[in-house]
Design a protein around this motif. Structure first.
Motif, PDB file in Angstrom:
ATOM      1  N   UNK A  23       0.809  -1.110  -0.057  1.00 31.52           N
ATOM      2  CA  UNK A  23      -0.024  -0.099  -0.036  1.00 31.52           C
ATOM      3  C   UNK A  23       0.753   1.240   0.011  1.00 31.52           C
ATOM      4  N   UNK A  24       1.931   1.348   0.834  1.00 30.86           N
ATOM      5  CA  UNK A  24       2.828   2.530   0.738  1.00 30.86           C
ATOM      6  C   UNK A  24       3.666   2.619  -0.566  1.00 30.86           C
ATOM      7  N   UNK A  25       3.375   1.709  -1.582  1.00 31.64           N
ATOM      8  CA  UNK A  25       4.321   2.163  -2.597  1.00 31.64           C
ATOM      9  C   UNK A  25       3.495   2.928  -3.869  1.00 31.64           C
ATOM     10  N   UNK A  26       2.092   2.820  -3.439  1.00 28.78           N
ATOM     11  CA  UNK A  26       1.242   3.499  -4.693  1.00 28.78           C
ATOM     12  C   UNK A  26       0.597   4.747  -4.171  1.00 28.78           C
ATOM     13  N   UNK A  27       0.496   5.545  -5.105  1.00 30.11           N
ATOM     14  CA  UNK A  27      -0.226   6.893  -5.147  1.00 30.11           C
ATOM     15  C   UNK A  27      -1.483   6.626  -5.078  1.00 30.11           C
ATOM     16  N   UNK A  28      -2.111   5.879  -6.204  1.00 32.65           N
ATOM     17  CA  UNK A  28      -3.563   5.614  -6.426  1.00 32.65           C
ATOM     18  C   UNK A  28      -3.415   4.219  -7.428  1.00 32.65           C
ATOM     19  N   UNK A  52       2.428   5.125  -9.469  1.00 29.46           N
ATOM     20  CA  UNK A  52       3.444   5.748  -8.090  1.00 29.46           C
ATOM     21  C   UNK A  52       4.338   6.911  -8.874  1.00 29.46           C
ATOM     22  N   UNK A  53       4.434   8.025  -8.146  1.00 33.63           N
ATOM     23  CA  UNK A  53       5.235   9.043  -8.561  1.00 33.63           C
ATOM     24  C   UNK A  53       5.007   9.492 -10.246  1.00 33.63           C
ATOM     25  N   UNK A  54       3.741   9.495 -10.633  1.00 31.04           N
ATOM     26  CA  UNK A  54       3.528   9.608 -11.852  1.00 31.04           C
ATOM     27  C   UNK A  54       3.709   8.501 -12.909  1.00 31.04           C
TER      28      UNK A  54
END
Length: 296
Positions: A23-28, A52-54
């Motif tokens: 979960x903490x690896x992804x923005x959405x 993640x990060x665009x």
């Protein structure tokens, strides 16, 4: 039209059946589904993309046996037919994987059709609802690029130069995610800002009806444009009262777009108008072009 989407996924991306990223690896994450018929529960393809990060962090795609019939209308749109899903898992079989990718995260979908389809499939297949925070990329696009005449996925993608094979679930999900990425870059509003409702901001009121005109006495709901948009002003100037949504006293549903309206038919307002027609109510469903032709 449909073809095997997994052929276009980079080797390092997570493929169908792979477990979700931490979960903490992804923005959405983004989800898109295709359906076999008019029942929104009839999911026949699912595409999920994590960002993640665009950039794309993982992709998941699977065909699904909807345990329902395929309508020719839907097959013409996405190209998926009954023989494509023969032997594929049903929604109950992939629910755990889908839940693992979405639960506890921010989930983007281009309109809330996918949210409704997912909830309906959970009910039909007796599976727990997916608990996630939803973000509508249509709303994001409207705020980031209000000058566009339409904020449909294909229109926004073309405007932004986003590659799209429309109505393939994986390609649609990837494009919707890129719309959010580009909106963040374009406006400077972070993801958290898109999830927050503007404080104290209310939708502008509908224009008041003119005292006379060919539409005097009509109550018109508009699908695909705000109730204070250009069509609303044109109709109100002809005597119509613009209402917030379809109700028992609505006489016209004006739809932005051309018949047979495509996926607009799945919208709750459109379906409610059809139900009122079947019950004998005098409500007409008209395209913007047709109603303006009557006023010309």
């Amino acid at each position: 039209m449909f073809r095997d989407a997994t052929a276009d996924i980079p080797a390092q991306a997570a493929l169908s059946g792979a477990g979700p990223a931490a979960a903490d690896e992804l923005d959405f994450v983004v989800i898109d589904v295709e359906t076999a018929c008019s029942r929104v529960s009839s999911i026949c393809q699912i595409g999920i993309v994590g960002f993640r990060a665009g950039t794309v962090a993982f992709e998941y795609e699977t065909l699904v046996d909807p345990r329902d019939h395929f309508s020719s209308f839907n097959t013409r749109i996405h190209g998926i037919a009954a023989d494509h899903v023969a032997g594929k898992p049903c929604f109950a079989d992939v629910h755990e994987v889908v839940d693992g990718h979405l639960a506890g995260r921010t989930t983007v979908a281009h309109s809330y059709f996918d949210k409704g389809a997912l909830a309906a499939a959970c009910r039909v297949h007796d599976r727990t609802m997916v608990k996630t925070t939803w973000l509508d990329s249509v709303r994001v696009a409207k705020r980031a690029w209000p000058e566009l005449s339409s904020h449909k996925l294909n229109v926004v993608s073309k405007h932004l130069g986003i590659p799209l094979r429309h109505h393939d679930a994986l390609s649609d999900a990837r494009a919707a995610g890129m719309i959010v990425v580009k909106a963040i870059d374009h406006t400077g509003i972070p993801l958290a800002g898109w999830l927050m409702l503007p404080v104290g901001q209310r939708a502008a009121p509908a224009p008041l009806p003119a005292p006379d005109g060919p539409l005097k006495g009509h109550r018109v709901a508009i699908l695909g444009q705000p109730r204070n948009g250009p069509l609303a002003h044109r109709l109100a100037g002809s005597g119509a009262r613009i209402v917030a949504g379809v109700g028992s006293t609505t006489t016209i549903l004006a739809v932005i777009g051309e018949e047979p309206f495509g996926y607009v038919r799945y919208d709750a307002q459109f379906r409610h108008a059809l139900e009122l027609q079947r019950s004998g109510r005098a409500i007409r469903i008209m395209s913007e072009r047709k109603i303006l032709e009557l006023l010309a």
